[in-house]
Motif scaffolding. Structure first.
Motif, PDB file in Angstrom:
ATOM      1  N   THR A   3      -4.320  39.382  20.350  1.00 32.41           N
ATOM      2  CA  THR A   3      -5.609  39.108  19.721  1.00 32.41           C
ATOM      3  C   THR A   3      -6.755  39.511  20.632  1.00 32.41           C
ATOM      4  OG1 THR A   3      -4.628  37.253  18.521  1.00 32.41           O
ATOM      5  CG2 THR A   3      -7.034  37.325  18.675  1.00 32.41           C
ATOM      6  N   GLY A   4      -6.619  39.234  21.926  1.00 34.75           N
ATOM      7  CA  GLY A   4      -7.652  39.622  22.884  1.00 34.75           C
ATOM      8  C   GLY A   4      -7.808  41.119  22.983  1.00 34.75           C
ATOM      9  N   GLU A   5      -6.692  41.835  22.938  1.00 30.85           N
ATOM     10  CA  GLU A   5      -6.741  43.289  22.965  1.00 30.85           C
ATOM     11  C   GLU A   5      -7.418  43.832  21.716  1.00 30.85           C
ATOM     12  OE1 GLU A   5      -3.341  46.209  24.214  1.00 30.85           O
ATOM     13  OE2 GLU A   5      -3.216  45.902  22.034  1.00 30.85           O
ATOM     14  N   HIS A   6      -7.088  43.248  20.576  1.00 30.72           N
ATOM     15  CA  HIS A   6      -7.690  43.658  19.302  1.00 30.72           C
ATOM     16  C   HIS A   6      -9.209  43.480  19.359  1.00 30.72           C
ATOM     17  CE1 HIS A   6      -7.211  43.509  14.618  1.00 30.72           C
ATOM     18  NE2 HIS A   6      -8.021  44.465  15.021  1.00 30.72           N
ATOM     19  N   GLU A   7      -9.662  42.352  19.853  1.00 31.98           N
ATOM     20  CA  GLU A   7     -11.099  42.075  19.937  1.00 31.98           C
ATOM     21  C   GLU A   7     -11.783  43.020  20.918  1.00 31.98           C
ATOM     22  OE1 GLU A   7     -14.080  38.286  20.864  1.00 31.98           O
ATOM     23  OE2 GLU A   7     -11.917  37.988  20.621  1.00 31.98           O
ATOM     24  N   ALA A   8     -11.133  43.303  22.049  1.00 35.89           N
ATOM     25  CA  ALA A   8     -11.714  44.209  23.041  1.00 35.89           C
ATOM     26  C   ALA A   8     -11.866  45.617  22.483  1.00 35.89           C
ATOM     27  CB  ALA A   8     -10.839  44.228  24.294  1.00 35.89           C
ATOM     28  N   ILE A   9     -10.870  46.080  21.733  1.00 42.01           N
ATOM     29  CA  ILE A   9     -10.945  47.415  21.133  1.00 42.01           C
ATOM     30  C   ILE A   9     -12.039  47.460  20.077  1.00 42.01           C
ATOM     31  CG2 ILE A   9      -9.701  49.036  19.644  1.00 42.01           C
ATOM     32  CD1 ILE A   9      -7.184  48.386  21.216  1.00 42.01           C
ATOM     33  N   ALA A  10     -12.152  46.398  19.273  1.00 49.06           N
ATOM     34  CA  ALA A  10     -13.204  46.351  18.256  1.00 49.06           C
ATOM     35  C   ALA A  10     -14.594  46.388  18.895  1.00 49.06           C
ATOM     36  CB  ALA A  10     -13.054  45.095  17.399  1.00 49.06           C
ATOM     37  N   ASN A  11     -14.763  45.649  19.990  1.00 52.66           N
ATOM     38  CA  ASN A  11     -16.052  45.646  20.692  1.00 52.66           C
ATOM     39  C   ASN A  11     -16.371  47.017  21.279  1.00 52.66           C
ATOM     40  OD1 ASN A  11     -16.642  42.958  20.177  1.00 52.66           O
ATOM     41  ND2 ASN A  11     -15.590  42.223  22.017  1.00 52.66           N
ATOM     42  N   ALA A  12     -15.361  47.673  21.855  1.00 52.45           N
ATOM     43  CA  ALA A  12     -15.586  48.986  22.466  1.00 52.45           C
ATOM     44  C   ALA A  12     -15.926  50.040  21.417  1.00 52.45           C
ATOM     45  CB  ALA A  12     -14.344  49.404  23.255  1.00 52.45           C
ATOM     46  N   ILE A  13     -15.200  50.038  20.313  1.00 53.19           N
ATOM     47  CA  ILE A  13     -15.420  51.049  19.270  1.00 53.19           C
ATOM     48  C   ILE A  13     -16.774  50.855  18.597  1.00 53.19           C
ATOM     49  CG2 ILE A  13     -14.604  51.799  16.998  1.00 53.19           C
ATOM     50  CD1 ILE A  13     -11.768  51.503  18.032  1.00 53.19           C
TER      51      ILE A  13
END
Length: 628
Positions: A3-13
Motif C-alpha cells: 500500500t505504501g508503494e502504491h501511494e508513493a507511485i501515485a504521488n510521484a506520477i
C-alpha cells in the motif's frame, strides 16, 4: 508495504506535467524473484513462469493519452492504447472480446498483482500551484484557498479530481483585461513546454517543420500558431494543417473545395503572413473526397472503438486526415479568391439571416463586419472602460492611448517597440500621404512574406505567378511529429452554441455546471479518441489549453471574466480568449463565431447525406454502421 508503494507511485506520477499514460512493472523484492529457478511455471503455461510483482497503469489527471482495458477473456487483463478488434471465431471464448474494451478513467493509478490477479486503485493527488491562484484571484482569497489544501509548500496538493476549486463569491473581481493578460502568460508557457524541444523531422532539413498546428482558422488555433512562433526556432517552418471534405460530384469545375474552416483558415493565414513575415508558414490544404473516407472507414472505426456514434466517427475522420497531413501547399490565388468571396457576401454578419439558398460560410460578431466584408465604423474604443473615439484603420479598433497599451505585452515579448498599428504608429503627417505609405509598406511586407511562405522569387511578378500555380497543385506531407490542438478552449470558456442556450435557460449557475460537465467528460468523449487517430500516423497531439497551470487559472477565475453571454455570438463567448487574440495582434479570428470541426470541415455534411439521405435526418448519437 504494497500500500505504501502504491501511494508513493501515485504521488510521484501526479507531479508529471503534461500528457501521458503509463504501464509500469515493479518486481516484488522477494527471495523467489532473486532465484528465478525457484519460480514454478503458471498453470496451463509451461513457457513463462509467473513473476511476482505489481503492474501499475493509468492515465494523467485529464486522460489526454489513450489507454484501454479489457477484462473479458478468462480473467486476463489486457491493456492497450488502441482496441484490438477483428474477425474473431465464435468457437473461441473471444466472441465478446471486441465489444468489451473500456476507456480507463483518468487520474487513477491501478495496481495489478501478477501472482494473485488482485486489482486495486488509488487516486492521484492533484498538484495545485499557489502562484497560479494569486494570478487569478485577489490575494486574500487565494490565501484562504491555500489554507484549505494539504501542505504549505508552493505546490500544494488536493485530491486529483476534475471538480472545480471552491471560491467564495465576492464583489472583488479582476478586470477582464487583467484576466486575459494572465491567461496570455500561462498559455505562452504552455505552448513553450510543448514545442521548445520538439523532435526534428526525419529528414533533418530546416525546410521541414517539427511542429504543426491543427489550423481551423478559429481563435483557438490561431492563438496557438502565433504563440508557437515565439518558441520554434526561427529557421524552421511551422505547418498549418487544414482539412476540408467534399463529394466528388460537388467539386465540379472548382479549383478546390470550399468549407467554413477552409475560408476562415485562409483569412487567418493571410493575417499571419502579414503579422509575422519573418516566419515561413506552410499552409497544408488537406482536400478529402468522400470516396477516400469510405476507403478508410473500417480502419477509423477500429481506432475510435469503444466509441461508435456518428458524431464520433465524423470528428475522428477529420482528426485522422489532419494527422496524416497529406495535402498540397495553398496557392496564393486561393487566398485572393477567399478575400473576394468574403466581399461577395460568402461571409456575413451574425445578425444577417441567410436564405435557404445561401448558407453563410462564416459568421462574425454583430456589428464587427458589414455584409460586404468591410469593417464597420466603430465610434468608441474597444478597450473596456474607455469611451474615447477610435480611429479608422487601427488594428485594435482602439483610441491612440489604448492602442499603445495593447501593444505593450507584444513589445515586452519582442524586447523592442512593436509599432504594429499603421494608423497610430505611422499616422504622422497628412492622412493621404500616410495612407499611401501604409499601402506601399503593407504591400512590400506582404510580398516578402508571401514569397517566403511559398519560396517564390520576388524579382519577377510573372515568374511568381507561375510558381504560385505550381505550389497550388504540388502534393506535400507534413513531417511534424508534434501537433498542437485547441481542444479544451470551448469547454472551459463557453465556446459552443449550446452554452448560450444553457445560460438563457438557467443563467450563469446553469452555465457553470454545464462547463464543469464538459470538462469532466473530456476524457471519454474527446481525448482518447483524438489521441488514437493522430498517433496512428506516428504523431503526438499536445493540448496547451489543457495544461495544468492554464486549467487551474481558468478554474479560479470568475465565470463572468471568461465569458459574457449578454454580448452577441462571436463576442461574449470565449470573451477572455478574444481579448488575448487582440493583445497579440491577430484580429481576423477575434470575432468569428464558433463552428465545431465536423461542421466546419464539412465531414458531417457529406457523411450524413450519404448515410441518412439528408443532414436533417442525421443524429450524432446514432450508432455508426460501415457503408458497404
Amino acid at each position: 508495504s504494497g500500500t505504501g508503494e502504491h501511494e508513493a507511485i501515485a504521488n510521484a506520477i501526479s507531479r508529471i506535467h503534461g500528457e501521458f499514460s503509463f504501464i509500469l512493472f515493479v518486481p516484488s523484492p522477494s527471495k523467489k524473484e532473486s532465484n528465478p529457478s525457484s519460480i514454478s511455471p503458471s498453470k496451463g503455461n509451461n513457457s513463462y513462469p509467473s513473476r511476482p510483482g505489481y503492474i501499475y497503469y493509468g492515465r494523467d489527471c485529464l486522460g489526454r493519452r489513450s489507454l484501454l482495458v479489457n477484462r473479458s477473456f478468462g480473467g486476463v487483463v489486457v491493456l492497450s492504447s488502441v482496441a484490438m478488434v477483428g474477425p474473431l471465431s465464435t468457437k473461441d471464448n473471444l466472441s465478446n472480446f471486441n465489444k468489451t474494451w473500456e476507456e480507463i478513467p483518468p487520474g487513477i493509478v491501478y495496481r495489478l498483482d501478477t501472482c494473485t490477479g488482485e486489482e486495486t486503485s488509488l487516486s492521484m493527488p492533484r498538484v495545485v500551484n499557489k502562484d497560479i491562484l494569486d494570478m487569478a484571484i485577489p490575494p486574500i482569497l487565494s490565501s484562504k484557498i491555500r489554507q484549505d489544501t494539504n501542505g504549505s509548500s508552493e505546490q500544494s496538493t488536493t485530491k486529483c479530481t476534475l471538480e472545480p476549486l471552491v471560491i467564495d463569491e465576492t464583489p472583488i473581481q479582476r478586470s477582464v483585461e487583467a484576466a486575459a493578460n494572465g491567461l496570455l502568460k500561462l498559455l505562452d508557457k504552455a505552448v513553450k513546454r510543448r514545442v521548445a524541444q520538439a523532435p526534428p523531422p526525419k529528414s533533418q532539413s530546416t525546410s521541414d517543420a517539427s511542429v504543426a498546428v491543427l489550423f481551423s482558422g478559429g481563435i483557438d488555433s490561431v492563438i496557438l500558431a502565433a504563440l508557437s512562433h515565439r518558441h520554434v526556432p526561427s529557421n524552421q517552418p511551422i505547418d498549418l494543417i487544414n482539412v476540408s471534405f467534399y463529394k466528388d460530384a460537388d467539386l465540379g469545375s472548382k479549383a478546390a473545395p470550399t468549407s467554413p474552416d477552409r475560408l476562415a483558415a485562409i483569412l487567418s493565414y493571410h493575417e499571419m503572413l502579414r503579422r509575422f513575415p519573418e516566419r515561413r508558414w506552410k499552409f497544408i490544404a488537406v482536400d478529402v473526397p468522400y470516396k477516400e473516407v469510405l476507403d478508410q472507414e473500417k480502419h477509423i472505426l477500429r481506432l475510435i472503438s469503444p466509441l461508435d456514434s456518428t458524431m464520433d466517427f465524423n470528428i475522428a475522420t477529420a482528426f485522422w486526415f489532419v494527422g496524416r497531413g497529406k495535402g498540397r501547399m495553398l496557392g496564393m490565388d486561393e487566398v485572393e479568391d477567399a478575400k473576394r468571396g468574403l466581399e461577395n457576401k460568402v461571409a456575413v454578419r451574425n445578425d444577417t439571416v441567410p436564405t435557404s439558398s445561401q448558407e453563410p460560410l462564416l459568421r462574425f460578431a454583430k456589428g464587427d463586419k458589414t455584409s460586404n466584408g468591410k469593417e464597420s465604423s466603430k465610434t468608441t474604443c474597444i478597450r473596456e472602460g474607455c469611451n474615447n473615439r477610435t480611429r479608422s484603420g487601427c488594428i485594435f479598433q482602439a483610441c491612440k492611448f489604448c492602442c499603445g497599451k495593447l501593444q505593450g505585452p507584444i513589445s515586452s515579448y519582442l524586447g523592442k517597440s512593436a509599432r504594429l498599428c499603421p494608423t497610430h504608429n505611422d499616422g504622422i503627417g497628412q492622412q493621404s500621404n500616410s495612407n499611401s505609405m501604409q499601402r506601399s509598406s503593407s504591400k512590400k511586407r506582404e510580398k516578402t512574406a508571401l514569397a517566403g511562405a511559398g519560396k517564390l522569387p520576388t524579382s519577377s511578378p510573372h515568374s511568381a505567378s507561375n510558381d504560385r500555380g505550381k505550389t497550388n497543385k504540388s502534393p506535400i506531407t507534413s513531417c511534424a511529429k508534434i501537433l498542437l490542438s485547441g481542444v479544451g478552449a470551448d469547454e472551459q470558456m463557453a465556446g459552443y452554441g449550446r452554452h448560450r442556450t444553457t445560460y438563457q435557460r438557467g443563467g450563469y449557475e446553469a452555465l457553470r455546471a454545464e462547463l464543469q460537465m464538459d470538462v469532466d467528460r473530456l476524457w471519454t468523449r474527446n481525448l482518447g479518441r483524438d489521441d488514437r487517430c493522430l498517433s496512428d500516423h506516428g504523431k503526438e497531439a499536445r493540448f496547451p489549453y489543457l495544461d495544468e497551470d492554464v486549467m487551474t487559472y481558468l478554474e479560479a477565475l470568475p465565470l463572468e471574466d471568461k465569458c459574457d453571454m449578454t454580448r452577441p455570438l462571436g463576442e461574449g463567448d470565449k470573451l477572455i480568449l478574444r481579448k488575448v487574440a487582440r493583445m497579440i495582434g491577430v484580429m481576423e479570428c477575434s470575432t468569428l463565431v464558433k463552428r465545431a470541426i465536423q461542421f466546419g470541415s464539412r465531414i458531417a455534411k457529406v457523411s450524413d447525406k450519404s448515410r441518412f439521405g439528408s443532414c436533417r435526418k442525421a443524429t450524432g448519437q446514432i450508432k455508426i454502421v460501415a457503408d458497404k
